[in-house]
Design a protein around this motif. Structure first.
Motif, PDB file in Angstrom:
ATOM      1  N   LEU A 121       0.810  -1.225   0.000  1.00 45.78           N
ATOM      2  CA  LEU A 121       0.000   0.000   0.000  1.00 45.78           C
ATOM      3  C   LEU A 121       0.844   1.276   0.000  1.00 45.78           C
ATOM      4  O   LEU A 121       0.330   2.355  -0.284  1.00 45.78           O
ATOM      5  N   THR A 122       2.125   1.154   0.328  1.00 46.39           N
ATOM      6  CA  THR A 122       2.959   2.329   0.554  1.00 46.39           C
ATOM      7  C   THR A 122       3.376   2.992  -0.755  1.00 46.39           C
ATOM      8  O   THR A 122       3.839   2.330  -1.685  1.00 46.39           O
ATOM      9  N   ARG A 123       3.220   4.320  -0.796  1.00 48.32           N
ATOM     10  CA  ARG A 123       3.616   5.107  -1.965  1.00 48.32           C
ATOM     11  C   ARG A 123       4.333   6.377  -1.495  1.00 48.32           C
ATOM     12  O   ARG A 123       3.883   7.033  -0.547  1.00 48.32           O
ATOM     13  N   ASP A 124       5.405   6.724  -2.166  1.00 42.86           N
ATOM     14  CA  ASP A 124       5.974   8.050  -1.948  1.00 42.86           C
ATOM     15  C   ASP A 124       5.007   9.078  -2.510  1.00 42.86           C
ATOM     16  O   ASP A 124       4.278   8.820  -3.472  1.00 42.86           O
ATOM     17  N   LEU A 125       4.997  10.261  -1.927  1.00 44.22           N
ATOM     18  CA  LEU A 125       4.099  11.319  -2.392  1.00 44.22           C
ATOM     19  C   LEU A 125       4.298  11.610  -3.876  1.00 44.22           C
ATOM     20  O   LEU A 125       3.339  11.924  -4.591  1.00 44.22           O
TER      21      LEU A 125
END
Length: 411
Positions: free
Chosen positions: A276-280
């Motif tokens: 689920l993790t994404r950099d902005l």
């Protein structure tokens, strides 16, 4: 590279992983050309290839000395060597495994142990760090010049948007960033609010675990990871992404699935969190048309400093530059933009003799672009660079936020 691991690590998950990484190395030395510490010191053992040999010797049971520990300590873990390596050697993971093995065999002297404990405990606990920073501002005039430069002026946190939206994302508040750069997450929340996304912070989530993990408190680092997973888990079915506004945190959270793979209680949850993790910078480009419509024209030239954790750790390149240019900003990359600025978590505090020359070299290259402002994507890089220049250094989302204007102006 042939290996013959010692009994203490042979057959363990770390041993199996280390052996796979070591065997991928073909000794080509391409990594040496892009290693910041090798460029400064000119010592083979202060470059990736030399450190790989040292780690191999340690894992094969050779005697371990303080010299071995020092060469591994000097590594920034910038992972530039991973980008350069034609064989795909995962040096960052090997360095973590090797440092942990060395730490168990080479006792540190008391001053070094105390300093590392203070940094590990003080930087990773948001409330404690904020209190220490307030105290530091009170006595700033009498502090040594190097320490004074590390203490930024106080900034009042700006308003988070009050609106709710059907589309929701989580954000990691972090440990040092809320005190050092309190407006970064608020700026991200306002920009996302303007395009119809509600950014939320989960109570109980804090340090991503990178600081402790990379200072060889790997058990403590994993405890931070579990705590964040527990804080986020009630939201995972409600949100589209877990957004990282500090690229250093993003590089670590994206590895939760791997780092907790041997934990039966958290392995599946950790893998879900990492997915689920994404950099902005991965999130906002999908809203580029809306942002272009909302942004006020701004004739400005900025120098973009891509953090190592973004370009080498997460292998994300071009997204920030592309979005800012679409908004009308003149974005310039400096010479050697692939090289580390010397921040590297607690590295600049532990090894100023290397971190400061790297910072000054980077600042000289950034100044040569002619830009009046520097933007980056990681709180550590921002603070480290700002400590050596009068040129404003900020997170790139703060620039976008100013271009869009107050929340009330959003449609």
């Amino acid at each position: 590279m042939q290996t013959n691991l010692a009994d203490f690590i042979r057959g363990t998950p770390e041993g199996i992983e280390a052996e796979s990484i070591l065997r991928a190395c073909v000794h080509c030395g391409f990594c040496t050309a892009t290693c910041p510490t090798y460029q400064l010191l000119g010592d083979e053992l202060d470059g990736p290839r030399g450190r790989i040999y040292l780690i191999k010797q340690v894992l094969e049971g050779a005697p371990v000395t303080r010299s071995t520990q020092l060469h591994l300590d000097r590594c920034l873990t910038c992972r530039n060597c991973e980008t350069t390596c034609p064989s795909g050697v995962r040096y960052g993971r090997l360095a973590d495994i090797g440092r942990h093995a060395v730490e168990e065999r080479v006792p540190r002297k008391a001053p070094d142990r105390i300093r590392r404990w203070v940094l590990k405990e003080g930087l990773s606990r948001g409330g404690l760090f904020a209190a220490a920073l307030r105290a530091g501002r009170l006595v700033k005039p009498v502090l040594p010049a190097a320490l004074r430069a590390k203490i930024p002026p106080a900034a009042a946190p700006q308003q988070w948007p009050a609106r709710t939206h059907a589309r929701k994302m989580l954000v990691l508040e972090g440990c040092a960033q809320p005190a050092l750069s309190p407006n970064v997450n608020a700026a991200a929340a306002r920009v996302l609010d303007a395009v119809g996304v509600q950014l939320m912070a989960a109570r109980g989530a804090g340090c991503c675990g990178a600081l402790r993990f990379h200072m060889n408190d790997q058990d403590g680092g994993r405890e931070h990871m579990r705590r964040n997973i527990d804080a986020w888990w009630p939201y995972v079915d409600q949100v589209e992404a877990i957004v990282m506004t500090a690229s250093g945190c993003g590089a670590t959270v994206k590895e939760y699935g791997h780092l907790l793979a041997q934990d039966p209680a958290y392995a599946e949850k950790a893998a879900r969190i990492s997915a689920l993790t994404r950099d902005l910078s991965e999130v906002l480009p999908q809203f580029e048309p809306e942002l272009v419509r909302l942004a006020r024209p701004r004739a400005e030239t900025v120098a973009w400093h891509p953090p190592c954790t973004l370009q080498h750790g997460q292998q994300i390149r071009g997204k920030v530059e592309g979005l800012l240019r679409a908004l009308g900003i003149d974005v310039r990359l400096c010479a050697d933009s692939h090289l580390c600025c010397g921040s590297a978590g607690a590295y600049s505090l532990l090894h100023p003799e290397l971190a400061l020359p790297l910072r000054d070299r980077k600042l000289a290259n950034l100044a040569a672009t002619g830009a009046a402002r520097i933007v980056s994507a990681n709180v550590g890089c921002i603070g480290h660079l700002q400590s050596g220049t009068q040129t404003p250094v900020e997170h790139w989302i703060e620039l976008v936020d100013r271009m869009i204007g107050p929340v009330g102006d959003s449609p």
